[in-house]
Design a protein around this motif. Structure first.
Motif, PDB file in Angstrom:
ATOM      1  N   VAL A 177      40.616  67.519 157.012  1.00  0.00           N
ATOM      2  CA  VAL A 177      40.955  67.363 155.599  1.00  0.00           C
ATOM      3  C   VAL A 177      41.160  68.727 154.952  1.00  0.00           C
ATOM      4  CG1 VAL A 177      39.993  66.677 153.362  1.00  0.00           C
ATOM      5  CG2 VAL A 177      39.918  65.092 155.299  1.00  0.00           C
ATOM      6  N   TYR A 178      40.278  69.678 155.224  1.00  0.00           N
ATOM      7  CA  TYR A 178      40.432  71.007 154.642  1.00  0.00           C
ATOM      8  C   TYR A 178      41.760  71.639 155.064  1.00  0.00           C
ATOM      9  CZ  TYR A 178      40.351  75.981 154.017  1.00  0.00           C
ATOM     10  OH  TYR A 178      40.721  77.257 153.675  1.00  0.00           O
ATOM     11  N   ARG A 179      42.012  71.643 156.367  1.00  0.00           N
ATOM     12  CA  ARG A 179      43.172  72.363 156.902  1.00  0.00           C
ATOM     13  C   ARG A 179      44.495  71.784 156.396  1.00  0.00           C
ATOM     14  NH1 ARG A 179      42.276  71.361 161.956  1.00  0.00           N
ATOM     15  NH2 ARG A 179      43.759  69.607 162.064  1.00  0.00           N
ATOM     16  N   ASP A 180      44.616  70.477 156.418  1.00  0.00           N
ATOM     17  CA  ASP A 180      45.909  69.855 156.169  1.00  0.00           C
ATOM     18  C   ASP A 180      46.081  69.283 154.766  1.00  0.00           C
ATOM     19  OD1 ASP A 180      46.533  70.387 158.851  1.00  0.00           O
ATOM     20  OD2 ASP A 180      45.696  68.470 159.518  1.00  0.00           O
ATOM     21  N   VAL A 181      44.969  68.991 154.070  1.00  0.00           N
ATOM     22  CA  VAL A 181      45.067  68.357 152.754  1.00  0.00           C
ATOM     23  C   VAL A 181      44.550  69.283 151.656  1.00  0.00           C
ATOM     24  CG1 VAL A 181      44.440  66.348 151.361  1.00  0.00           C
ATOM     25  CG2 VAL A 181      44.873  66.069 153.815  1.00  0.00           C
ATOM     26  N   ASN A 182      43.254  69.606 151.669  1.00  0.00           N
ATOM     27  CA  ASN A 182      42.703  70.481 150.613  1.00  0.00           C
ATOM     28  C   ASN A 182      43.508  71.772 150.507  1.00  0.00           C
ATOM     29  OD1 ASN A 182      39.335  69.728 151.767  1.00  0.00           O
ATOM     30  ND2 ASN A 182      40.528  68.641 150.213  1.00  0.00           N
ATOM     31  N   ASN A 183      43.693  72.432 151.636  1.00  0.00           N
ATOM     32  CA  ASN A 183      44.464  73.671 151.656  1.00  0.00           C
ATOM     33  C   ASN A 183      45.941  73.402 151.841  1.00  0.00           C
ATOM     34  OD1 ASN A 183      44.331  76.562 151.464  1.00  0.00           O
ATOM     35  ND2 ASN A 183      44.840  76.677 153.631  1.00  0.00           N
ATOM     36  N   GLY A 184      46.274  72.246 152.424  1.00  0.00           N
ATOM     37  CA  GLY A 184      47.669  71.913 152.699  1.00  0.00           C
ATOM     38  C   GLY A 184      48.516  71.820 151.445  1.00  0.00           C
ATOM     39  N   VAL A 185      47.949  71.292 150.361  1.00  0.00           N
ATOM     40  CA  VAL A 185      48.738  71.210 149.128  1.00  0.00           C
ATOM     41  C   VAL A 185      49.069  72.604 148.605  1.00  0.00           C
ATOM     42  CG1 VAL A 185      47.901  68.914 148.498  1.00  0.00           C
ATOM     43  CG2 VAL A 185      46.645  70.927 147.706  1.00  0.00           C
ATOM     44  N   TYR A 186      48.146  73.551 148.765  1.00  0.00           N
ATOM     45  CA  TYR A 186      48.417  74.930 148.357  1.00  0.00           C
ATOM     46  C   TYR A 186      49.469  75.565 149.260  1.00  0.00           C
ATOM     47  CZ  TYR A 186      44.513  74.954 145.091  1.00  0.00           C
ATOM     48  OH  TYR A 186      43.688  74.696 144.027  1.00  0.00           O
ATOM     49  N   GLN A 187      49.429  75.226 150.539  1.00  0.00           N
ATOM     50  CA  GLN A 187      50.433  75.775 151.452  1.00  0.00           C
ATOM     51  C   GLN A 187      51.826  75.279 151.096  1.00  0.00           C
ATOM     52  OE1 GLN A 187      48.514  74.538 155.136  1.00  0.00           O
ATOM     53  NE2 GLN A 187      47.967  76.648 155.582  1.00  0.00           N
ATOM     54  N   CYS A 188      51.916  74.077 150.572  1.00  0.00           N
ATOM     55  CA  CYS A 188      53.197  73.597 150.054  1.00  0.00           C
ATOM     56  C   CYS A 188      53.565  74.336 148.772  1.00  0.00           C
ATOM     57  CB  CYS A 188      53.135  72.094 149.767  1.00  0.00           C
ATOM     58  SG  CYS A 188      53.037  71.020 151.219  1.00  0.00           S
ATOM     59  N   VAL A 231      33.123  63.817 149.657  1.00  0.00           N
ATOM     60  CA  VAL A 231      33.038  64.809 148.577  1.00  0.00           C
ATOM     61  C   VAL A 231      34.164  65.826 148.702  1.00  0.00           C
ATOM     62  CG1 VAL A 231      31.639  66.697 147.631  1.00  0.00           C
ATOM     63  CG2 VAL A 231      30.555  64.525 148.248  1.00  0.00           C
ATOM     64  N   ARG A 232      34.529  66.176 149.925  1.00  0.00           N
ATOM     65  CA  ARG A 232      35.537  67.212 150.131  1.00  0.00           C
ATOM     66  C   ARG A 232      36.959  66.690 149.944  1.00  0.00           C
ATOM     67  NH1 ARG A 232      33.064  71.249 154.762  1.00  0.00           N
ATOM     68  NH2 ARG A 232      30.939  71.278 153.917  1.00  0.00           N
ATOM     69  N   LEU A 233      37.199  65.422 150.203  1.00  0.00           N
ATOM     70  CA  LEU A 233      38.537  64.878 150.016  1.00  0.00           C
ATOM     71  C   LEU A 233      38.820  64.518 148.560  1.00  0.00           C
ATOM     72  CD1 LEU A 233      41.246  63.801 151.047  1.00  0.00           C
ATOM     73  CD2 LEU A 233      40.077  61.672 151.679  1.00  0.00           C
ATOM     74  N   PHE A 234      37.832  63.977 147.871  1.00  0.00           N
ATOM     75  CA  PHE A 234      38.054  63.421 146.540  1.00  0.00           C
ATOM     76  C   PHE A 234      38.716  64.385 145.555  1.00  0.00           C
ATOM     77  CE2 PHE A 234      36.493  62.867 142.171  1.00  0.00           C
ATOM     78  CZ  PHE A 234      37.102  61.664 141.858  1.00  0.00           C
ATOM     79  N   PRO A 235      38.271  65.646 145.412  1.00  0.00           N
ATOM     80  CA  PRO A 235      38.884  66.510 144.404  1.00  0.00           C
ATOM     81  C   PRO A 235      40.389  66.701 144.584  1.00  0.00           C
ATOM     82  CG  PRO A 235      36.784  67.421 145.089  1.00  0.00           C
ATOM     83  CD  PRO A 235      37.099  66.311 146.040  1.00  0.00           C
ATOM     84  N   THR A 236      40.862  66.714 145.825  1.00  0.00           N
ATOM     85  CA  THR A 236      42.300  66.831 146.046  1.00  0.00           C
ATOM     86  C   THR A 236      43.017  65.552 145.631  1.00  0.00           C
ATOM     87  OG1 THR A 236      41.971  68.391 147.863  1.00  0.00           O
ATOM     88  CG2 THR A 236      44.095  67.281 147.769  1.00  0.00           C
ATOM     89  N   LEU A 237      42.457  64.405 145.967  1.00  0.00           N
ATOM     90  CA  LEU A 237      43.081  63.144 145.566  1.00  0.00           C
ATOM     91  C   LEU A 237      43.108  63.014 144.046  1.00  0.00           C
ATOM     92  CD1 LEU A 237      41.576  60.615 148.148  1.00  0.00           C
ATOM     93  CD2 LEU A 237      43.713  61.927 148.291  1.00  0.00           C
ATOM     94  N   ALA A 238      42.046  63.442 143.379  1.00  0.00           N
ATOM     95  CA  ALA A 238      41.994  63.326 141.923  1.00  0.00           C
ATOM     96  C   ALA A 238      43.083  64.147 141.244  1.00  0.00           C
ATOM     97  CB  ALA A 238      40.619  63.770 141.418  1.00  0.00           C
TER      98      ALA A 238
END
Length: 344
Positions: A177-188, A231-238
């Motif tokens: 989740v960190y690599r591809d989603v939490n940080n992934g949105v920033y990489q986009c 806890v780690r996924l939710f803030p990105t989804l929000a």
């Protein structure tokens, strides 16, 4: 750029290719522990957790603090959503200063710790109030330690977010989740070439598709209760539809168009300790105003309408116990309450 951990550089080559975003993960890794092994023992009232409502990394710490019931033991300061290259600022507080630390910018606490501090000034940060020095801004370690090292001061019924029997799976899911989603949105969002953006976009949506499938028939990411992984996924989804979909060009679909993930996100939002940490106005103000290179006009969009976060999610039918053997936290203290959801 300082602030939400979004320090970035354009790399020539490497995993993301030319123009790829790379997060600076150089943090103050000093730990606050029950035995004080790093020189900072757990002491109620000694430290101040500094967050910003806008920041997803800080959002994690705010959630875990709520779930653990540490509001009295670990008081919290809230930086405003706007900052410049110098750091997060306390522009929402009277006089523009944190009322306990007496500082205008979080940077001051880092420079008291190290006058030559060379890295990003990020939230969450825990500050030692007597000295005014930043102790740690290691966002991953902070939440784990709030759940373990602060156990003597947790509320009765605090959940175990990192149970021993599921730790390997939690770590594996959280890493993806960190690599591809939490940080992934920033990489986009911060990609500086088409190829770097395309690679980040592909990884993001492959992982979101994986999460969509994983959550079709299970209420939580790991086991049958809330864990660190959730806890780690939710803030990105929000933040996804309000910010990442448009501002960061993560626009294959909206969160509201992903049935399992959208229902899962609403389930968490409506769980005490999660949605009551979210301030959509501050989130949008931060991203759309601070990121001048992406949004040079500084115009903040009115939408989306966020009241749908309170619509029924139906996830109860999947079973599970949100707090395991524990209980829900009480309401947040009045000074920490966020505005109610409103039509835009």
């Amino acid at each position: 750029m300082t602030g939400d951990g979004a320090d970035h550089v354009d790399k020539d080559g490497g995993k993301g290719g030319e123009g790829a975003y790379e997060r600076d993960r150089s943090y103050l890794t000093t730990r606050i522990t029950a035995d004080g092994r790093d020189g900072y023992p757990v002491e109620p009232g000694r430290y101040r957790l500094i967050i910003a409502r806008a920041c997803p990394w800080a959002n994690r710490a705010a959630i875990v603090r709520r779930l653990m019931g540490l509001e009295d033991a670990l008081p919290m300061g809230i930086a405003g959503p706007l900052h410049d290259e110098r750091s997060w600022a306390f522009h929402l507080d009277p006089g523009g200063r944190d009322p306990v630390l007496g500082i205008e910018r979080l940077r001051e606490a880092f420079l008291r710790r190290d006058p030559d501090y060379p890295h990003g000034i990020t939230v969450p940060t825990i500050v030692d109030v007597p000295t005014g020095e930043a102790v740690t801004n290691d966002f991953e370690r902070i939440t784990l330690d709030l759940g373990s090292q602060w156990s003597a001061h947790q509320r009765a019924g605090a959940p175990d977010l990192y149970p021993e029997r599921w730790r390997d799976e939690i770590d594996d899911v959280a890493d993806k989740v960190y690599r591809d989603v939490n940080n992934g949105v920033y990489q986009c969002g911060f990609a500086r070439s088409q190829s770097a953006y395309d690679q980040a976009y592909r990884r993001l949506w492959e992982r979101l598709d994986w999460l969509e499938e994983r959550l079709r028939d299970r209420r939580y990411l790991v086991g049958d209760t809330l864990t660190e992984a959730d806890v780690r996924l939710f803030p990105t989804l929000a933040r996804f539809d309000a910010v990442y979909h448009g501002h960061f060009k993560c626009n294959r679909q909206k969160l509201t168009e992903l049935p399992a993930l959208w229902a899962y996100a609403r389930d968490l939002f409506q769980t005490p300790g999660f949605g009551d940490t979210i301030d959509f106005a501050q989130i949008k103000a931060h991203y759309y105003v601070v990121h001048h290179d992406i949004n040079p006009t500084g115009v903040v969009p009115r939408g989306p309408d966020t009241r749908n976060w309170l619509s029924p999610h139906g996830r109860e039918s999947l079973g599970g116990r949100p707090f395991g053997d524990g209980t829900p936290p009480g309401p947040p203290p009045p000074p920490e309450r966020v505005p109610p959801l409103q039509e835009t």
